[in-house]
Enzyme design. Structure first.
Site, mmCIF file in Angstrom:
data_model
loop_
_atom_site.group_PDB
_atom_site.id
_atom_site.type_symbol
_atom_site.label_atom_id
_atom_site.label_comp_id
_atom_site.label_asym_id
_atom_site.label_seq_id
_atom_site.Cartn_x
_atom_site.Cartn_y
_atom_site.Cartn_z
ATOM 1 N N TRP A 145 -0.287 1.484 -10.237
ATOM 2 C CA TRP A 145 -0.530 2.981 -9.691
ATOM 3 C C TRP A 145 0.382 2.944 -8.164
ATOM 4 O O TRP A 145 1.066 3.992 -7.908
ATOM 5 C CB TRP A 145 -1.780 3.545 -9.462
ATOM 6 C CG TRP A 145 -1.905 4.643 -8.498
ATOM 7 C CD1 TRP A 145 -1.907 5.904 -9.160
ATOM 8 C CD2 TRP A 145 -1.849 4.816 -7.321
ATOM 9 N NE1 TRP A 145 -1.894 6.770 -8.183
ATOM 10 C CE2 TRP A 145 -2.133 6.201 -7.039
ATOM 11 C CE3 TRP A 145 -1.876 3.983 -6.074
ATOM 12 C CZ2 TRP A 145 -2.153 6.745 -5.726
ATOM 13 C CZ3 TRP A 145 -2.055 4.727 -4.940
ATOM 14 C CH2 TRP A 145 -2.134 5.962 -4.588
ATOM 15 N N HIS A 146 0.443 1.852 -7.610
ATOM 16 C CA HIS A 146 1.023 1.690 -6.448
ATOM 17 C C HIS A 146 2.649 1.784 -6.346
ATOM 18 O O HIS A 146 3.286 2.282 -5.483
ATOM 19 C CB HIS A 146 0.633 0.452 -5.392
ATOM 20 C CG HIS A 146 -0.825 0.631 -4.718
ATOM 21 N ND1 HIS A 146 -1.905 0.471 -5.485
ATOM 22 C CD2 HIS A 146 -1.109 1.111 -3.462
ATOM 23 C CE1 HIS A 146 -2.969 0.935 -4.516
ATOM 24 N NE2 HIS A 146 -2.417 1.064 -3.233
ATOM 25 N N GLY A 147 2.987 1.056 -7.288
ATOM 26 C CA GLY A 147 4.507 1.203 -7.409
ATOM 27 C C GLY A 147 4.878 0.581 -8.827
ATOM 28 O O GLY A 147 4.346 -0.240 -9.405
ATOM 29 N N PHE A 201 4.787 5.708 -2.572
ATOM 30 C CA PHE A 201 3.876 5.647 -3.939
ATOM 31 C C PHE A 201 3.856 6.997 -4.459
ATOM 32 O O PHE A 201 2.971 7.153 -5.068
ATOM 33 C CB PHE A 201 2.531 4.878 -3.573
ATOM 34 C CG PHE A 201 2.755 3.441 -2.807
ATOM 35 C CD1 PHE A 201 3.821 2.602 -3.293
ATOM 36 C CD2 PHE A 201 2.096 3.289 -1.557
ATOM 37 C CE1 PHE A 201 3.937 1.467 -2.757
ATOM 38 C CE2 PHE A 201 2.261 2.093 -0.995
ATOM 39 C CZ PHE A 201 3.339 1.385 -1.486
#
Lengths: 415, 479
Positions: free
Chosen positions: B326-328, B479
């Protein structure tokens, strides 16, 4: 903590520190004593009150902004607010534009040099000797593509004057993207914005944007620190910006006459050949590598990823104007000292940038018939120049500049 | 437009607050908030305004359709529609390039030269946050945990609410539903505005005078071509560890502060995470709204900790793997997520197998160093880069002489010319360490209301204003 009240205090509300209510009574008919007023003021500023708190936050903020703004306007170190101020840096754009504006039409130059400070020793006297035409050096500090566009427009549109030739000194970073993203004018030098006769030709520079830019500039720490230094430490005087005629930096033909290297004035020493810079640069490179910092990092302008299309568009528009007005153009790729050149080749994308630049200029030459020459002096050693003919790692001295101008004269045939 | 910018502080915020408190009508208030939020988002990147609007309309519609029917199949269909739409846009804009490149590399390993179509897709700002936010609305309705709104304007205001739009906290509809409803009778609450001002200024200070000051020192370890040696690697990683905390929590503070100034209470996102004595506690204190989102919408639906040790560990691993992703869209984030998953699994196993309790200070130290090692993956540009920094930390690239510290690890404060030496830099780092471990956090600081404190706060706000020229985006903007 209770605050003792004056005898006869009647105010039994927020009169005391920490919200404690004082118990005394005040004789309403009698004016409060000075100490009592002081106590009330102290109590008012230390007693919790959300509304007063918010008013103090907002009031201090607005007042602080106004004070900083007024101070910046008064000191005016960059000339954002008119020509009077405690001037920090010489605005060559403004001074040269003002000088040109003051010339009679018949005295306007037939050949104009444009470029960065690296072109500032392209002497008009040499140009006149070689090509028989009057010339003016419009090289400006950090001159880049947008400067070329503005200067060309200023001559053609404002002064109704068509030079016969413009010599454009190009550095790879002439087309580099903005190094410091100014929130309003990313990549545009403030000194260009403060030369209104030039910056009015820059696309997207309206007065509202300029006013907003000047306002926020006036609040920036950099400007305030500089203003304070000029105002307090240096004890400068508030004066008009010096004109080109009275400048200690330039001759009236636009040639630069002062150069500093490592804190010393080196102009005479380099020009006469009494001082060799090469050994000094070699020592600095050696020292840098020992301390773990790369020498080329002192020249961040060469360290970028790719050329900026906006800057290239400025150059294209400049060439459109020249083509339309039949102004011949010669490009000169400016040299740097051979040792810096080697470092740039080894540690940055300079080789790619140079290749890209040469390809672009060649394309310009094919597309525009007015482009009559491209002089590649990027590597001064192979160009036949003198490695010691530099005032510092970037700025070529007269003997190298004269050599370049001789090549320009050989390429161009003016009527 | 970012919070620490001239345009926001000098123009946008005063305009919004004036408008907000001058407008009396409920619907006009909602319309104003929505319009200003869209201006805010459009200012950041106008190309994706339509995308956010589409996501809003999708979830509004799906939410209503889910609630309209009692048929489980139909309800499920509309839920899938909502989730697919949100994850689809997230997948396309955020992960398309990553997946195509990874597939091509994988196929190349087995000798297949696959030229997959390359699209240079730009990541819309805040997409990870607002898709999660609006998706939670549909899921909550499906679960019967909240009722759908029949007011599109209200829902649009909720999704686009500018204070927390770009980088959280992730506010669920159920968190804010009542607060939006009470706007009808909203009265100016000076106490709340005071708290908001406090949080906003604290956030500014944390961002400008701590996070941004540490950033260049962190870059010395992560953004150089050469392999960092021991001191640089440790100091750089430590600086990044503090930078990301002060940067991200600053954004959350400012978001909460802005919310309070307008009468909204957003959930707390950070609670001194580095004071955690184990990794599980860390995730209850770090990016709390995301942790809770992952717990409620991923970990628990997977079975949570109710189906035996092995499945619990599996669920932890899957949750953190997806949390990392999800972060990257990069392998570094995946490894970071897996690393944290492994830490959580280790902790869960430890708890089940032994009753040994570490001394709290020691436990905090161990947790902190573990989290710090994780940040190496998070910050590095590639797995090779992360490996290089880790190798540097363990002395595999040698160690610099201590004199190196004063020569190169200097710091500078925004708006101040002077470059402070490495020793001053270390002193500052020590100060930040004490601040992190010893001082109360933004929520705990007593928010004094004395006018004299107001004057001091106004002065601090003016001082921060002088540093806005180089607008540095928040780390979580990417993000």
């Amino acid at each position: 903590m209770d605050v003792p009240c004056a005898p006869g205090c009647q105010v039994a509300s927020v009169n005391s520190i920490d919200g404690q209510v004082c118990g005394g009574l005040v004789d309403a008919a009698r004016p409060a004593s000075r100490s009592h007023v002081l106590r009330r003021v102290v109590a008012a500023v230390v007693t919790p009150s959300p509304r007063a708190f918010l008013m103090c936050v907002c009031g201090t903020f607005v007042l602080g902004v106004l004070v900083l703004f007024a101070f910046s306007v008064y000191v005016n170190p960059w000339g954002d607010f008119g020509k009077t101020g405690f001037h920090r840096l010489y605005n060559a754009r403004l001074a040269k534009a003002d000088y040109i504006d003051g010339l009679a039409p018949s005295d306007l130059p037939e050949i104009v040099v444009m470029g960065s400070s690296n072109t500032m020793r392209f002497r008009p006297a040499t140009i006149s000797r070689l090509m028989g035409k009057s010339a003016f050096n419009f090289g400006v500090f950090w001159g880049r593509a947008e400067d070329f566009l503005c200067i060309t427009h200023h001559f053609v549109d404002d002064l109704q004057h068509k030079p016969k030739l413009v010599i454009v000194g190009i550095d790879t970073w002439s087309f580099a993207p903005a190094m410091n993203e100014h929130p309003v004018f990313p990549g545009i030098r403030r000194r260009l914005l403060n030369a209104p006769q030039l910056s009015r030709h820059l696309p997207g520079v309206g007065w509202t944007k300029r006013a907003w830019a000047n306002f926020i500039d006036s609040l920036s720490g950099q400007q305030l620190a500089l203003s304070w230094k000029l105002f307090w430490d240096d004890r400068h005087e508030r004066t008009e910006a010096p004109r080109l005629e009275s400048s200690e930096w330039f001759e009236t033909d636009g040639t630069r006459v002062r150069y500093f290297w490592e804190g010393n004035e080196v102009f005479e020493a380099v020009e006469t050949g009494a001082y060799s810079i090469t050994e000094d640069i070699r020592r600095l490179i050696r020292d840098s590598s020992q301390s773990g910092v790369r020498f080329v990092d002192q020249f961040p302008m060469y360290n970028f990823d790719r050329m900026d299309q906006t800057k290239i568009d400025y150059m294209v528009e400049t060439l459109d104007v020249c083509q339309r007005e039949s102004i011949q153009v010669v490009f000169v790729i400016n040299p740097v000292h051979p040792l810096l050149y080697q470092q740039l080749i080894a540690h940055t994308r300079h080789p790619q940038h140079l290749e890209e630049l040469k390809t672009m200029l060649s394309q310009f030459r094919r597309d525009y018939s007015v482009v009559s020459g491209i002089i590649d002096a990027s590597d001064i050693t192979t160009f036949g120049g003198d490695p010691d003919g530099f005032f510092d790692p970037m700025h070529p001295a007269t003997r190298n500049c004269d050599l370049i101008l001789e090549r320009v004269a050989a390429e161009v045939h003016l009527n | 437009m970012i919070f620490p910018s001239y345009i926001f502080v000098l123009a946008f915020l005063p305009l919004v607050l004036c408008g907000w408190y001058l407008i009396r009508s409920y619907r006009a208030k909602l319309a104003f908030l929505t319009a200003m939020s869209y201006v805010f988002y459009g200012w950041l990147d106008y190309r994706f305004v339509a995308l956010m609007l589409a996501s809003t309309l999708l979830d509004y519609h799906c939410g209503r359709k889910i609630a309209e029917t009692n048929s489980p199949a139909t309800r499920k269909r509309w839920l899938i529609c909502s989730i697919a739409g949100n994850l689809g846009s997230l997948g396309f804009f955020k992960y398309y390039g990553f997946f195509t490149q990874s597939c091509a590399e994988l196929l190349a390993v087995i000798g297949i030269d696959a030229s997959l179509p390359v699209l240079n897709v730009v990541l819309p700002l805040g997409i990870s946050f607002y898709t999660f936010q609006s998706m939670s609305y549909s899921i909550d309705i499906y679960r019967g945990q909240c009722k759908p709104t029949g007011d599109l304007l209200l829902f649009t205001a909720y999704v686009s609410m500018f204070p927390q739009l770009v980088a959280g906290p992730i506010v669920r509809y159920s968190d804010i539903e009542n607060q939006l409803g009470t706007l009808r009778h909203q009265k100016t609450n000076h106490e709340q505005i005071c708290d908001g001002a406090w949080l906003f200024v604290i956030g500014l200070v944390k961002k400008i005078w701590i996070a941004d000051v540490l950033a260049p020192v962190a870059a010395l370890a992560f953004d150089t071509e050469s392999s960092p040696q021991m001191i640089t690697a440790w100091v750089g990683t430590l600086c990044y560890t503090f930078q990301i905390y002060f940067d991200f929590s600053a954004y959350s503070d400012m978001a909460r502060g802005l919310g309070l100034m307008m009468g909204f209470t957003f959930p707390i996102n950070f609670n001194s995470p580095y004071k955690s004595a184990n990794i599980s506690e860390f995730w209850n204190r770090w990016h709390i709204t995301l942790s809770h989102w992952l717990r409620d919408y991923l970990y628990i639906p997977l079975g949570g900790s109710r189906c035996g040790t092995v499945k619990t560990l599996r669920n932890l691993g899957i949750t953190m793997f997806l949390g990392g992703l999800w972060h990257g869209a990069a392998w570094t984030f995946v490894v970071w997520g897996v690393f944290h998953g492994a830490l959580l699994m280790t902790h869960a196993t430890w708890k089940r197998l032994t009753r040994v309790q570490l001394n709290r200070t020691l436990a905090i130290g161990v947790t902190f160093v573990s989290v710090m090692v994780g940040w190496v993956f998070f910050r590095a540009h590639s797995l090779e880069g992360a490996g290089s920094v880790l190798a540097g930390m363990f002395g595999m690239h040698g160690a610099e002489p201590f004199s190196y510290v004063s020569a190169t690890l200097g710091i500078s404060f925004p708006g101040i010319y002077e470059q402070f030496s490495g020793m001053h830099g270390l002193a500052f780092l020590l100060f930040v360490t004490v601040l992190t471990f010893g001082a109360p956090n933004s929520e705990e600081i007593p928010k004094l209301r004395q006018p004299i404190v107001g004057v001091a706060m106004g002065t601090v706000a003016v001082c921060t204003l002088t540093t806005f020229m180089n607008e540095t985006p928040f780390l979580y903007f990417m993000f």
